[in-house]
Motif scaffolding. Structure first.
Motif, PDB file in Angstrom:
ATOM      1  N   VAL A  80      52.579  48.679  38.100  1.00 31.13           N
ATOM      2  CA  VAL A  80      53.416  49.852  37.823  1.00 31.13           C
ATOM      3  C   VAL A  80      54.158  50.209  39.106  1.00 31.13           C
ATOM      4  CG1 VAL A  80      53.492  52.261  37.098  1.00 31.13           C
ATOM      5  CG2 VAL A  80      51.819  50.698  36.076  1.00 31.13           C
TER       6      VAL A  80
ATOM      7  N   HIS B 122      45.683  46.653  28.742  1.00 31.34           N
ATOM      8  CA  HIS B 122      46.699  47.558  29.260  1.00 31.34           C
ATOM      9  C   HIS B 122      46.053  48.874  29.659  1.00 31.34           C
ATOM     10  CE1 HIS B 122      50.647  45.674  28.644  1.00 31.34           C
ATOM     11  NE2 HIS B 122      50.118  45.081  27.602  1.00 31.34           N
TER      12      HIS B 122
ATOM     13  N   PRO C 285      52.475  50.146  25.637  1.00 32.51           N
ATOM     14  CA  PRO C 285      53.097  48.867  26.017  1.00 32.51           C
ATOM     15  C   PRO C 285      54.296  48.543  25.134  1.00 32.51           C
ATOM     16  CG  PRO C 285      50.711  48.658  25.970  1.00 32.51           C
ATOM     17  CD  PRO C 285      51.014  50.011  25.418  1.00 32.51           C
TER      18      PRO C 285
ATOM     19  N   ASN D 134      49.358  56.946  37.974  1.00 25.94           N
ATOM     20  CA  ASN D 134      49.715  55.768  37.177  1.00 25.94           C
ATOM     21  C   ASN D 134      50.327  54.636  38.001  1.00 25.94           C
ATOM     22  OD1 ASN D 134      49.310  56.970  34.388  1.00 25.94           O
ATOM     23  ND2 ASN D 134      50.794  58.421  35.208  1.00 25.94           N
TER      24      ASN D 134
ATOM     25  N   VAL E 235      60.648  55.961  31.855  1.00 18.88           N
ATOM     26  CA  VAL E 235      59.566  54.972  31.878  1.00 18.88           C
ATOM     27  C   VAL E 235      59.924  53.803  30.962  1.00 18.88           C
ATOM     28  CG1 VAL E 235      57.089  54.590  31.551  1.00 18.88           C
ATOM     29  CG2 VAL E 235      57.934  56.871  32.200  1.00 18.88           C
ATOM     30  N   GLU E 236      59.808  52.598  31.516  1.00 20.42           N
ATOM     31  CA  GLU E 236      60.037  51.363  30.757  1.00 20.42           C
ATOM     32  C   GLU E 236      58.791  50.490  30.895  1.00 20.42           C
ATOM     33  OE1 GLU E 236      62.603  50.477  28.921  1.00 20.42           O
ATOM     34  OE2 GLU E 236      64.146  51.945  29.457  1.00 20.42           O
ATOM     35  N   ARG E 237      58.161  50.179  29.745  1.00 15.53           N
ATOM     36  CA  ARG E 237      56.951  49.356  29.770  1.00 15.53           C
ATOM     37  C   ARG E 237      57.198  48.030  29.067  1.00 15.53           C
ATOM     38  NH1 ARG E 237      51.141  51.795  28.747  1.00 15.53           N
ATOM     39  NH2 ARG E 237      50.735  50.010  30.120  1.00 15.53           N
ATOM     40  N   SER E 238      56.730  46.970  29.667  1.00 22.24           N
ATOM     41  CA  SER E 238      56.733  45.666  29.017  1.00 22.24           C
ATOM     42  C   SER E 238      55.524  45.557  28.092  1.00 22.24           C
ATOM     43  CB  SER E 238      56.683  44.556  30.069  1.00 22.24           C
ATOM     44  OG  SER E 238      56.447  43.304  29.474  1.00 22.24           O
TER      45      SER E 238
ATOM     46  N   SER F  23      59.786  52.481  25.607  1.00 16.52           N
ATOM     47  CA  SER F  23      60.676  53.147  26.559  1.00 16.52           C
ATOM     48  C   SER F  23      60.662  54.633  26.248  1.00 16.52           C
ATOM     49  CB  SER F  23      62.108  52.613  26.438  1.00 16.52           C
ATOM     50  OG  SER F  23      62.154  51.227  26.674  1.00 16.52           O
TER      51      SER F  23
ATOM     52  N   ASP G 212      51.079  43.005  30.371  1.00 14.59           N
ATOM     53  CA  ASP G 212      50.475  43.840  31.409  1.00 14.59           C
ATOM     54  C   ASP G 212      50.945  43.404  32.799  1.00 14.59           C
ATOM     55  OD1 ASP G 212      48.951  45.950  32.173  1.00 14.59           O
ATOM     56  OD2 ASP G 212      47.052  44.858  32.212  1.00 14.59           O
TER      57      ASP G 212
ATOM     58  N   THR H 131      55.236  47.857  34.320  1.00 12.83           N
ATOM     59  CA  THR H 131      55.920  49.121  34.019  1.00 12.83           C
ATOM     60  C   THR H 131      56.775  49.555  35.198  1.00 12.83           C
ATOM     61  OG1 THR H 131      54.078  49.836  32.604  1.00 12.83           O
ATOM     62  CG2 THR H 131      55.564  51.552  33.412  1.00 12.83           C
TER      63      THR H 131
ATOM     64  N   ILE I 170      48.998  54.863  30.169  1.00 10.83           N
ATOM     65  CA  ILE I 170      49.915  55.608  31.020  1.00 10.83           C
ATOM     66  C   ILE I 170      50.278  56.908  30.298  1.00 10.83           C
ATOM     67  CG2 ILE I 170      52.221  55.669  32.042  1.00 10.83           C
ATOM     68  CD1 ILE I 170      51.986  52.755  32.686  1.00 10.83           C
TER      69      ILE I 170
END
Length: 321
Positions: A50, A4, A16, A135, A41-44, A19, A47, A83, A7
């Protein structure tokens, strides 16, 4: 499994699976009131790319803000992989004042890449490029027509870029216009930094149109699905037809001042010589017909009831591919 990337926005790291809403505070009103620009920002945990969804570069272009708001409230911004960053209102100063410009009178979309020690608008441009864009892999920036001019839903891309052409095909707005990058614009700066941007135009300033909103939301869902980022619970919208690509277009300008009787909506197909509007005086002395100069699509239509000689009243396609 690829590592990852880190960010970090405004010294806050988003890990990762995390939120986070980061408030960008660069300046205050002259009343000393803080104005915060939320960066959502929402990250899974998995990977992936973005993607940035942004709106409100011009403070009066509310329809774009509504598109990004719906992406958030419908949880479309929660990615299956990768993301998603949402900035619903970039020019919060203009939004508060229902104005296109920043309080310093500048158009934010003409001062990029900005300056750390420049004007208020220039400083905002600088921090957006410094803190957010490094990013980002892909961006869709949502806009609307200004000065009562209604844009048919469209994507704008530079000519000759095959990757952007493919991404526009994926988004599948009713129209795609080839247009060169403008110096000082957000799109131009993103391009220089290697970020692939689609610029969406639809609707008009100080207005929310549900049809435009849904075109934007559906396109964003198709875009995310293309990269495997759309959650499995979200249905991928099927496009009605391929986007109509427009190479050349021209503005039709009013030959007279007066009351503008518009007979043609944005998005309509018209034939050369067809009457598309009338301009009249308020005293019943004259009535002047406005005819289409060529066969094509009306991609922008002036909704103002009054026009002056020389005002742009229609934008019509000339060459399509």
């Amino acid at each position: 499994m690829p590592q990852h990337r880190t960010i970090t926005i405004l010294d806050e790291e988003i890990k990762p699976g995390e939120s986070k809403t980061i408030n960008m505070e660069i300046a205050r009103l002259y009343t000393m009131t803080k104005l915060k620009i939320p960066i959502i920002v929402e990250r899974s945990k998995i990977d992936g790319p973005v993607v940035l969804f942004s709106a409100g570069m011009h403070g009066d272009e509310i329809n774009g803000m509504e598109i990004v708001r719906q992406l958030i409230v419908r949880h479309i911004n929660k990615p299956k992989i990768g993301t998603i960053i949402c900035i619903p209102v970039i020019n919060v100063f203009g939004f508060v004042n229902k104005s296109r410009e920043f309080p310093d009178g500048r158009d934010l979309n003409r001062v990029f890449p900005g300056s750390r020690n420049g004007s208020l608008a220039s400083r905002f441009a600088y921090y957006i490029l410094k803190e957010v864009i490094p990013n980002v892999d892909y961006c869709i920036d949502f806009h609307a027509g200004g000065a009562s001019r209604f844009n048919a839903p469209q994507i704008r891309i530079v000519p000759g870029n095959e990757e952007l052409k493919k991404l526009s095909d994926v988004f599948n707005a009713p129209f795609t216009l080839y247009s060169k990058n403008i110096n000082g614009s957000f799109r131009n700066s993103c391009d220089r930094l290697g970020v692939k941007m689609l610029l969406f135009e639809g609707g008009k300033s100080l207005d929310i149109n549900d049809d435009i909103t849904q075109h934007g939301v559906r396109g964003a869902k198709r875009f995310l699905a293309h990269f495997g980022m759309l959650d499995d619970s979200k249905k991928v919208p099927v496009a009605e037809r391929p986007s109509i690509y427009i190479n050349d277009s021209t503005w039709i300008r009013a030959r007279h001042s007066g009351l503008f009787q518009n007979k043609t909506m944005a998005g309509e197909f018209v034939k050369k010589g067809e009457v598309i509007a009338c301009i009249t005086d308020p005293f019943g002395k004259f009535e002047k017909k406005v005819k289409a100069p060529n066969t094509g699509y009306i991609i922008n239509s002036n909704d103002s009831p009054i026009v002056y000689q020389g005002d742009a009243i229609f934008h019509i396609s000339q060459r399509m591919v």
